[in-house]
Design a protein around this motif. Structure first.
Motif, PDB file in Angstrom:
ATOM      1  N   ILE A  75      19.395  -9.323 -17.056  1.00  0.00           N
ATOM      2  CA  ILE A  75      18.913 -10.061 -15.873  1.00  0.00           C
ATOM      3  C   ILE A  75      17.823  -9.249 -15.177  1.00  0.00           C
ATOM      4  N   ALA A  76      18.066  -7.952 -14.991  1.00  0.00           N
ATOM      5  CA  ALA A  76      17.084  -7.092 -14.315  1.00  0.00           C
ATOM      6  C   ALA A  76      15.766  -7.045 -15.082  1.00  0.00           C
ATOM      7  N   THR A  77      15.852  -6.976 -16.415  1.00  0.00           N
ATOM      8  CA  THR A  77      14.646  -6.942 -17.256  1.00  0.00           C
ATOM      9  C   THR A  77      13.849  -8.241 -17.109  1.00  0.00           C
ATOM     10  N   ILE A  78      14.545  -9.364 -17.132  1.00  0.00           N
ATOM     11  CA  ILE A  78      13.864 -10.659 -17.008  1.00  0.00           C
ATOM     12  C   ILE A  78      13.285 -10.827 -15.604  1.00  0.00           C
ATOM     13  N   GLU A  79      14.031 -10.378 -14.587  1.00  0.00           N
ATOM     14  CA  GLU A  79      13.515 -10.452 -13.207  1.00  0.00           C
ATOM     15  C   GLU A  79      12.239  -9.633 -13.064  1.00  0.00           C
ATOM     16  N   GLN A  80      12.190  -8.468 -13.715  1.00  0.00           N
ATOM     17  CA  GLN A  80      10.978  -7.642 -13.663  1.00  0.00           C
ATOM     18  C   GLN A  80       9.821  -8.356 -14.369  1.00  0.00           C
ATOM     19  N   GLU A  81      10.122  -8.977 -15.509  1.00  0.00           N
ATOM     20  CA  GLU A  81       9.099  -9.741 -16.241  1.00  0.00           C
ATOM     21  C   GLU A  81       8.571 -10.883 -15.361  1.00  0.00           C
ATOM     22  N   LEU A  82       9.480 -11.532 -14.671  1.00  0.00           N
ATOM     23  CA  LEU A  82       9.120 -12.618 -13.754  1.00  0.00           C
ATOM     24  C   LEU A  82       8.224 -12.094 -12.626  1.00  0.00           C
ATOM     25  N   ASP A  83       8.620 -10.955 -12.047  1.00  0.00           N
ATOM     26  CA  ASP A  83       7.855 -10.374 -10.941  1.00  0.00           C
ATOM     27  C   ASP A  83       6.451  -9.940 -11.353  1.00  0.00           C
ATOM     28  N   ASP A  84       6.250  -9.688 -12.643  1.00  0.00           N
ATOM     29  CA  ASP A  84       4.935  -9.250 -13.133  1.00  0.00           C
ATOM     30  C   ASP A  84       3.963 -10.414 -13.341  1.00  0.00           C
ATOM     31  N   ILE A  85       4.447 -11.637 -13.235  1.00  0.00           N
ATOM     32  CA  ILE A  85       3.578 -12.811 -13.429  1.00  0.00           C
ATOM     33  C   ILE A  85       2.792 -13.058 -12.135  1.00  0.00           C
ATOM     34  N   PRO A  86       1.459 -13.163 -12.230  1.00  0.00           N
ATOM     35  CA  PRO A  86       0.623 -13.321 -11.025  1.00  0.00           C
ATOM     36  C   PRO A  86       1.027 -14.470 -10.102  1.00  0.00           C
TER      37      PRO A  86
END
Length: 151
Positions: A75-86
């Protein structure tokens, strides 16, 4: 002196809310939110997070701590990936800006009401004291010719 009812104030607050809805901050928020909803990658990642969160609840319920830790890491990894999207960054920034605007409005109202109470009771705005507290022994007499109590 005019007297206003709660209904009068709510009507004014509704008018103010309509004005706020027309600000650049809210416009930016609406556009950012629309971009979020239009972005398929964002939708997929959010769906993945929701699915993993359900798994996490079940794993926690059954006391499966090792598996729970793995799911929480995913979940944390996906949330970080999400946060990196402009578009997500834009959306989060727009939330901050709207919240700051609302906080500014709330503190302005609060401070103004306090100041009006102090002024209307003959108090000292700089000292933050109402006339009642000054008459009842609070506050300082420095600079007040009309002060009639001792400290």
């Amino acid at each position: 002196m005019a007297k206003y009812t709660k209904d009068d104030i709510v009507a004014r607050a509704t008018d103010l809310a309509r004005i706020i809805a027309e600000t650049e901050e809210v416009d930016f928020f609406k556009r950012a939110e629309a971009h979020i909803h239009d972005n398929q990658k964002v939708k997929t990642l959010i769906a993945d997070i929701k699915g993993l969160q359900k798994q996490a609840v079940n794993l926690q319920h059954y006391g499966k701590s090792e598996a729970l830790k793995k799911v929480e890491n995913k979940i944390a990894t996906i949330e970080q990936e999400l946060d990196d999207i402009p578009v997500v960054q834009d959306f989060k920034q727009s939330q901050v800006e709207v919240n700051e605007l609302l906080q500014l409005i709330a503190s302005t109202i609060s401070n103004t009401v306090t100041d009006e109470i102090i002024i209307s009771t003959g108090g000292d705005v700089l000292m933050g004291e109402t006339g009642a507290s000054m008459k009842n022994g609070g506050g300082s007499c420095e600079g007040h010719d009309d002060c009639d109590h001792e400290h």
